[in-house]
Scaffold this active site. Sequence first.
Site, PDB file in Angstrom:
ATOM      1  N   GLU A  60      43.315  71.103  57.693  1.00  0.00           N
ATOM      2  CA  GLU A  60      42.302  71.558  56.738  1.00  0.00           C
ATOM      3  C   GLU A  60      41.365  72.614  57.326  1.00  0.00           C
ATOM      4  O   GLU A  60      40.871  73.475  56.605  1.00  0.00           O
ATOM      5  CB  GLU A  60      41.470  70.363  56.265  1.00  0.00           C
ATOM      6  CG  GLU A  60      42.241  69.319  55.470  1.00  0.00           C
ATOM      7  CD  GLU A  60      42.607  69.800  54.071  1.00  0.00           C
ATOM      8  OE1 GLU A  60      41.841  70.599  53.508  1.00  0.00           O
ATOM      9  OE2 GLU A  60      43.655  69.379  53.562  1.00  0.00           O
ATOM     10  N   ASP A  78      42.416  78.182  45.787  1.00  0.00           N
ATOM     11  CA  ASP A  78      43.514  77.274  45.433  1.00  0.00           C
ATOM     12  C   ASP A  78      43.348  76.709  44.024  1.00  0.00           C
ATOM     13  O   ASP A  78      44.050  75.779  43.632  1.00  0.00           O
ATOM     14  CB  ASP A  78      43.607  76.129  46.446  1.00  0.00           C
ATOM     15  CG  ASP A  78      42.379  75.241  46.457  1.00  0.00           C
ATOM     16  OD1 ASP A  78      41.369  75.591  45.797  1.00  0.00           O
ATOM     17  OD2 ASP A  78      42.410  74.188  47.119  1.00  0.00           O
ATOM     18  N   THR A  83      35.833  74.297  48.400  1.00  0.00           N
ATOM     19  CA  THR A  83      36.380  73.239  49.240  1.00  0.00           C
ATOM     20  C   THR A  83      35.398  73.051  50.388  1.00  0.00           C
ATOM     21  O   THR A  83      34.942  74.028  50.984  1.00  0.00           O
ATOM     22  CB  THR A  83      37.761  73.632  49.793  1.00  0.00           C
ATOM     23  OG1 THR A  83      38.677  73.749  48.704  1.00  0.00           O
ATOM     24  CG2 THR A  83      38.278  72.598  50.777  1.00  0.00           C
TER      25      THR A  83
END
Length: 279
Positions: A60, A78, A83
């Site tokens: 990640e 995405d 995120t």
Amino acid sequence: MKLSTRSLIAPVAALVMAVAVLSGCSGAGPDTAYGKDVPAPGLDDPAKKDIAMQLVSSAENSSLDWKSQYKYIEDIDDGRGYTAGIIGFCSGTGDMRRVVERYAKARPGNPLERFLSALRAVEGTDAHTGLGRPFTAAWADAAGDAAFRSAQDAERDASYFGPAVAQAKADGLGALGQFIYYDAYVMHGSADADGTVGFRTMRRHALAKARTPAQGGAEVAYLDGFLDARIAAMRKEPSHTDTSRIETAQRVFVRQGKLGLETPLSWKVYGDSYRIESP
């Protein structure tokens, strides 16, 4: 000569004691002195959990230093909006909002609380409406607060780590299998959504090809089947077509037989090499 009851009991008691000593019996249940009947540590063991967090962080955040990721936040294009944090909470999926709600409960009036209505409004989209730079700056600043870090930990455990480990244990999987489930939960969630395949569907596809250890199946064969199902799911998502976190990491551990997630561990993600040494 008539023997007294006491004279009969004493030799018998001595014999029982001798047998007990010879057999290693301590009266404390299963023999644990030599590791008998002691289950191997699961992923919820603190040391194993830390390994799991390092593995996730390598994929990640391209770093093993997962504890420095509480402040991380960006839009990685995405389709899930921002995120952020230790496992990639997203503004578009609701878990980021739940982190902020947990933080607001623990620290009312904190700088992130005012963004809750905007977070609710952008769920299901990749929009930044009402968020933007003020929100990302507040998120990064909040990482200095232990209450915010605890909010991230709690959301990780409630929505991802806890359910994944519980299901893996029910399926008879060791620490590696528990991690494989957890990583799938982190990236895909538990259920199908917006054309993406979730953990439950992956598991159902795996079960169509192999039995779990709890069903009498071979653990390696089942894990290979699950990883096959996950790769198929990842290739359907444009943002997740790189399958190196499976093929050059998790699959490697399965083939090495490290079903207990034993260290040392060496793997690659996105072409970068990582290693966790033995304690």
